[in-house]
Scaffold this motif. Structure first.
Motif, PDB file in Angstrom:
ATOM      1  N   GLU A 194       0.930  -1.222   0.030  1.00 51.78           N
ATOM      2  CA  GLU A 194       0.208  -0.054  -0.005  1.00 51.78           C
ATOM      3  C   GLU A 194       0.985   1.212   0.148  1.00 51.78           C
ATOM      4  OE1 GLU A 194      -3.430   0.450  -0.284  1.00 51.78           O
ATOM      5  OE2 GLU A 194      -3.399  -1.829  -0.754  1.00 51.78           O
ATOM      6  N   GLU A 195       1.945   1.259   0.882  1.00 55.27           N
ATOM      7  CA  GLU A 195       2.636   2.465   0.859  1.00 55.27           C
ATOM      8  C   GLU A 195       3.401   2.716  -0.409  1.00 55.27           C
ATOM      9  OE1 GLU A 195       4.404   2.066   5.493  1.00 55.27           O
ATOM     10  OE2 GLU A 195       5.689   1.286   3.876  1.00 55.27           O
ATOM     11  N   ALA A 196       3.992   1.584  -1.075  1.00 54.76           N
ATOM     12  CA  ALA A 196       4.585   1.748  -2.237  1.00 54.76           C
ATOM     13  C   ALA A 196       3.752   2.276  -3.484  1.00 54.76           C
ATOM     14  CB  ALA A 196       5.439   0.420  -2.997  1.00 54.76           C
ATOM     15  N   GLY A 197       2.329   1.712  -3.550  1.00 57.25           N
ATOM     16  CA  GLY A 197       1.469   2.027  -4.416  1.00 57.25           C
ATOM     17  C   GLY A 197       0.908   3.646  -4.428  1.00 57.25           C
ATOM     18  N   TYR A 198       0.845   3.921  -2.970  1.00 53.02           N
ATOM     19  CA  TYR A 198       0.497   5.387  -2.576  1.00 53.02           C
ATOM     20  C   TYR A 198       1.664   6.335  -3.029  1.00 53.02           C
ATOM     21  CZ  TYR A 198      -0.179   9.459   0.099  1.00 53.02           C
ATOM     22  OH  TYR A 198      -0.417  10.701   0.666  1.00 53.02           O
ATOM     23  N   ASN A 199       3.093   6.160  -2.843  1.00 52.53           N
ATOM     24  CA  ASN A 199       4.014   6.821  -3.133  1.00 52.53           C
ATOM     25  C   ASN A 199       4.230   6.865  -4.473  1.00 52.53           C
ATOM     26  OD1 ASN A 199       4.657   7.367  -0.565  1.00 52.53           O
ATOM     27  ND2 ASN A 199       6.132   5.506  -0.221  1.00 52.53           N
ATOM     28  N   PHE A 200       3.920   5.980  -5.388  1.00 54.66           N
ATOM     29  CA  PHE A 200       4.106   5.846  -6.743  1.00 54.66           C
ATOM     30  C   PHE A 200       3.130   7.185  -7.345  1.00 54.66           C
ATOM     31  CE2 PHE A 200       1.684   4.322 -10.467  1.00 54.66           C
ATOM     32  CZ  PHE A 200       2.550   4.427 -11.470  1.00 54.66           C
ATOM     33  N   ALA A 201       1.736   6.930  -7.031  1.00 55.64           N
ATOM     34  CA  ALA A 201       0.824   7.651  -7.302  1.00 55.64           C
ATOM     35  C   ALA A 201       0.961   9.279  -6.908  1.00 55.64           C
ATOM     36  CB  ALA A 201      -0.587   7.248  -7.006  1.00 55.64           C
ATOM     37  N   LEU A 202       1.395   9.395  -5.919  1.00 53.43           N
ATOM     38  CA  LEU A 202       1.605  10.825  -5.300  1.00 53.43           C
ATOM     39  C   LEU A 202       3.014  11.526  -6.117  1.00 53.43           C
ATOM     40  CD1 LEU A 202       1.213  13.141  -3.601  1.00 53.43           C
ATOM     41  CD2 LEU A 202       2.452  12.034  -1.703  1.00 53.43           C
ATOM     42  N   ARG A 203       3.913  10.509  -6.456  1.00 49.27           N
ATOM     43  CA  ARG A 203       5.074  11.104  -7.129  1.00 49.27           C
ATOM     44  C   ARG A 203       4.731  11.430  -8.581  1.00 49.27           C
ATOM     45  NH1 ARG A 203       7.957   6.635  -6.848  1.00 49.27           N
ATOM     46  NH2 ARG A 203       7.645   5.884  -8.929  1.00 49.27           N
ATOM     47  N   ARG A 204       4.015  10.713  -9.149  1.00 44.71           N
ATOM     48  CA  ARG A 204       3.730  10.829 -10.525  1.00 44.71           C
ATOM     49  C   ARG A 204       2.810  11.870 -10.648  1.00 44.71           C
ATOM     50  NH1 ARG A 204       3.559   7.674 -14.694  1.00 44.71           N
ATOM     51  NH2 ARG A 204       3.106   9.645 -15.708  1.00 44.71           N
ATOM     52  N   ALA A 205       2.002  12.342  -9.610  1.00 43.37           N
ATOM     53  CA  ALA A 205       0.871  13.544  -9.628  1.00 43.37           C
ATOM     54  C   ALA A 205       1.679  14.716  -9.483  1.00 43.37           C
ATOM     55  CB  ALA A 205      -0.035  13.330  -8.380  1.00 43.37           C
ATOM     56  N   ARG A 206       2.800  14.728  -8.723  1.00 43.23           N
ATOM     57  CA  ARG A 206       3.614  15.747  -8.309  1.00 43.23           C
ATOM     58  C   ARG A 206       4.458  16.099  -9.698  1.00 43.23           C
ATOM     59  NH1 ARG A 206       5.607  14.353  -2.066  1.00 43.23           N
ATOM     60  NH2 ARG A 206       3.857  15.435  -1.216  1.00 43.23           N
ATOM     61  N   GLU A 207       4.967  15.195 -10.293  1.00 41.43           N
ATOM     62  CA  GLU A 207       5.605  15.367 -11.696  1.00 41.43           C
ATOM     63  C   GLU A 207       4.929  16.172 -12.398  1.00 41.43           C
ATOM     64  OE1 GLU A 207       8.660  11.465 -11.187  1.00 41.43           O
ATOM     65  OE2 GLU A 207       7.166  11.319 -12.675  1.00 41.43           O
ATOM     66  N   GLU A 208       3.563  15.503 -12.746  1.00 40.21           N
ATOM     67  CA  GLU A 208       2.530  16.303 -13.657  1.00 40.21           C
ATOM     68  C   GLU A 208       2.072  17.431 -13.491  1.00 40.21           C
ATOM     69  OE1 GLU A 208      -0.383  13.789 -15.138  1.00 40.21           O
ATOM     70  OE2 GLU A 208       0.854  12.488 -16.130  1.00 40.21           O
ATOM     71  N   ALA A 213      -4.895  15.391  -7.843  1.00 38.43           N
ATOM     72  CA  ALA A 213      -4.542  14.222  -7.426  1.00 38.43           C
ATOM     73  C   ALA A 213      -3.696  14.406  -6.217  1.00 38.43           C
ATOM     74  CB  ALA A 213      -3.632  13.562  -8.472  1.00 38.43           C
ATOM     75  N   ILE A 214      -2.790  15.420  -6.183  1.00 44.76           N
ATOM     76  CA  ILE A 214      -1.936  15.665  -4.940  1.00 44.76           C
ATOM     77  C   ILE A 214      -2.789  16.184  -3.838  1.00 44.76           C
ATOM     78  CG2 ILE A 214      -0.422  17.357  -4.362  1.00 44.76           C
ATOM     79  CD1 ILE A 214       0.452  17.914  -6.968  1.00 44.76           C
ATOM     80  N   ARG A 215      -3.914  17.033  -4.065  1.00 44.92           N
ATOM     81  CA  ARG A 215      -4.748  17.311  -2.985  1.00 44.92           C
ATOM     82  C   ARG A 215      -5.413  15.919  -2.463  1.00 44.92           C
ATOM     83  NH1 ARG A 215      -7.350  20.484  -5.479  1.00 44.92           N
ATOM     84  NH2 ARG A 215      -9.437  19.352  -6.055  1.00 44.92           N
ATOM     85  N   GLU A 216      -6.000  15.249  -3.116  1.00 46.87           N
ATOM     86  CA  GLU A 216      -6.671  13.930  -2.625  1.00 46.87           C
ATOM     87  C   GLU A 216      -5.594  12.945  -1.911  1.00 46.87           C
ATOM     88  OE1 GLU A 216      -9.036  12.069  -5.531  1.00 46.87           O
ATOM     89  OE2 GLU A 216     -10.242  14.092  -5.939  1.00 46.87           O
ATOM     90  N   LEU A 217      -4.585  12.734  -2.547  1.00 40.79           N
ATOM     91  CA  LEU A 217      -3.774  11.660  -1.839  1.00 40.79           C
ATOM     92  C   LEU A 217      -3.102  12.378  -0.751  1.00 40.79           C
ATOM     93  CD1 LEU A 217      -2.044  10.687  -5.245  1.00 40.79           C
ATOM     94  CD2 LEU A 217      -3.100   9.230  -3.867  1.00 40.79           C
ATOM     95  N   GLU A 218      -2.734  13.615  -0.578  1.00 38.15           N
ATOM     96  CA  GLU A 218      -2.090  14.081   0.935  1.00 38.15           C
ATOM     97  C   GLU A 218      -3.272  14.258   1.658  1.00 38.15           C
ATOM     98  OE1 GLU A 218      -0.706  18.069  -0.479  1.00 38.15           O
ATOM     99  OE2 GLU A 218       1.440  17.163  -0.872  1.00 38.15           O
ATOM    100  N   ALA A 219      -4.539  14.281   1.383  1.00 40.66           N
ATOM    101  CA  ALA A 219      -5.487  14.555   2.407  1.00 40.66           C
ATOM    102  C   ALA A 219      -5.583  13.053   3.178  1.00 40.66           C
ATOM    103  CB  ALA A 219      -6.813  14.832   1.625  1.00 40.66           C
ATOM    104  N   ILE A 220      -5.114  11.972   2.503  1.00 42.59           N
ATOM    105  CA  ILE A 220      -5.070  10.631   3.365  1.00 42.59           C
ATOM    106  C   ILE A 220      -3.731  10.320   3.982  1.00 42.59           C
ATOM    107  CG2 ILE A 220      -7.114   9.854   1.853  1.00 42.59           C
ATOM    108  CD1 ILE A 220      -5.217   8.095   0.367  1.00 42.59           C
TER     109      ILE A 220
END
Length: 377
Positions: A194-208, A213-220
């Motif tokens: 779960e950690e790795a999947g979350y970090n992957f999504a947040l990293r890609r969202a920040r790159e783009e 996505a950043i707001r929703e991911l950082e909220a959890i």
């Protein structure tokens, strides 16, 4: 529900098709029942040694459904343990499984709480066995049935995603029952996954610079935290999927939903049951998923074949590759699918079949449990 098929324009050359051009250009509608009949007819098993059965078994106090399909019952059995929890592979299996049936008798099982099995029982009846131990025991009883009913000494065991948890447990408890355990989208460590999947999504969202996505991911955050919720899993899954961690190059799962909607194996009622079963199962099994830890479960008494998607972040590929490096087994093989994420059998179905045939099937042929070799003219 109606599905529109665009018909070819112009007058056909064959006299039987010589309607006027306007009629030819007019779209033709087909009902779902017509579409599923065509799909089912196309994959019909007509060989003398073939088998095509849907069987309701009473296992550990509840009715559980299986599908058994193959073109030669002398072939080895391959039991597919689906993911989820409660995401049965049966409704979309027609999109990838038919070619497998030349080489294996393929068994799809709707697990406790999933699909047809959910629809056949009350939640109260299913609840006592809704655990890793309970569902592994369900699977063990099913393997015993398959070996006894179809006259097999051993079978192949394929565990995908959530099903890989049951697969590892079953292979550890009964290694002598299996030609091989075929790990596909392996859950190695639930929390780390779960950690790795979350970090992957947040990293890609920040790159783009994807602010939504950043707001929703950082909220959890911090994720997964001490108590994982279905809503939080939904946020992580949404954005991990959007960035190709479930199906490489795709932003959503619509292709899967579309395939399920046309399934020749599932009725509308079965699909409704699948949706209800998913929520029921997650409420029971999410803590068990997060608690899974196979980091040091690396000694196997049967051969192990690990299929990994190079872009998988649903069950992150780096964790599976590291786990594989520590496995001790009579034999082991790692296969990486370069253009796949988590859904390898659908993303690269040809390559998936090639490796089933070249890497798995010989393990059964070595002990003579396979159909006679085909005659090539």
């Amino acid at each position: 529900m109606l599905f529109t098929l665009a018909m070819a324009t112009g007058v056909a050359a064959h006299p039987a098709c010589a309607d006027d051009a306007a009629a030819q250009a007019k779209p033709q509608t087909m009902t779902r029942e017509q579409v599923t009949r065509i799909l089912d007819s196309n994959r019909q098993i007509v060989t003398t040694q073939g088998i095509d059965e849907k069987v309701k078994l009473h296992i550990n106090g509840i009715d559980q459904w299986i599908s058994v399909r193959g073109k030669d019952r002398r072939n080895p059995i391959l039991l597919f343990l689906h993911g989820g929890p409660a995401s049965p592979a049966l409704p979309e299996a027609y999109t990838f499984q038919t070619a497998w049936e030349d080489y294996f008798t393929v068994v799809q099982w709707d697990q406790r709480g999933a699909g047809k099995t959910y629809g056949a029982n009350s939640e109260e009846a299913m609840a006592p066995g809704m655990s890793v131990d309970g569902m592994t025991d369900d699977a063990a009883k099913l393997v015993q049935y398959l070996c006894e009913h179809y006259g097999k000494q051993k079978i192949f065991l394929l565990g995908h995603s959530w099903g890989s948890i049951l697969g590892v447990e079953l292979a550890q408890r009964h290694p002598d029952w299996f030609y091989a355990y075929i790990s596909t989208g392996q859950v190695v460590n639930g929390r780390h996954n779960e950690e790795a999947g979350y970090n992957f999504a947040l990293r890609r969202a920040r790159e783009e610079g994807n602010q939504t996505a950043i707001r929703e991911l950082e909220a959890i955050a911090p994720y997964p935290g001490n108590q994982l919720t279905i809503d939080h899993v939904g946020v992580r899954s949404k954005w991990e999927m959007y960035y190709g961690g479930l199906a490489w190059g795709r932003k959503d799962y619509q292709f899967e939903d579309d395939a399920e909607s046309l399934s020749p194996d599932y009725t509308h009622e079965d699909r409704v049951a699948m949706g209800k079963g998913s929520l029921f199962s997650l409420n029971h099994l999410l803590p068990a998923l997060l608690a899974t830890d196979f980091d040091h479960v690396t000694n196997f008494g049967c051969p192990v074949i690990v299929f990994v998607g190079a872009h998988d972040y649903t069950t992150p590929h780096e964790l599976t590759e590291e786990w594989y490096s520590h496995i001790h087994a009579p034999s082991k093989k790692l296969v990486s699918f370069a253009d796949s994420a988590h859904m390898m059998m659908q993303e690269q179905p040809g390559r998936f079949l090639v490796h089933l045939v070249t890497d798995a099937l010989p393990l059964a042929q070595q002990v003579g449990d396979a159909a006679p070799a085909e005659i090539v003219r």
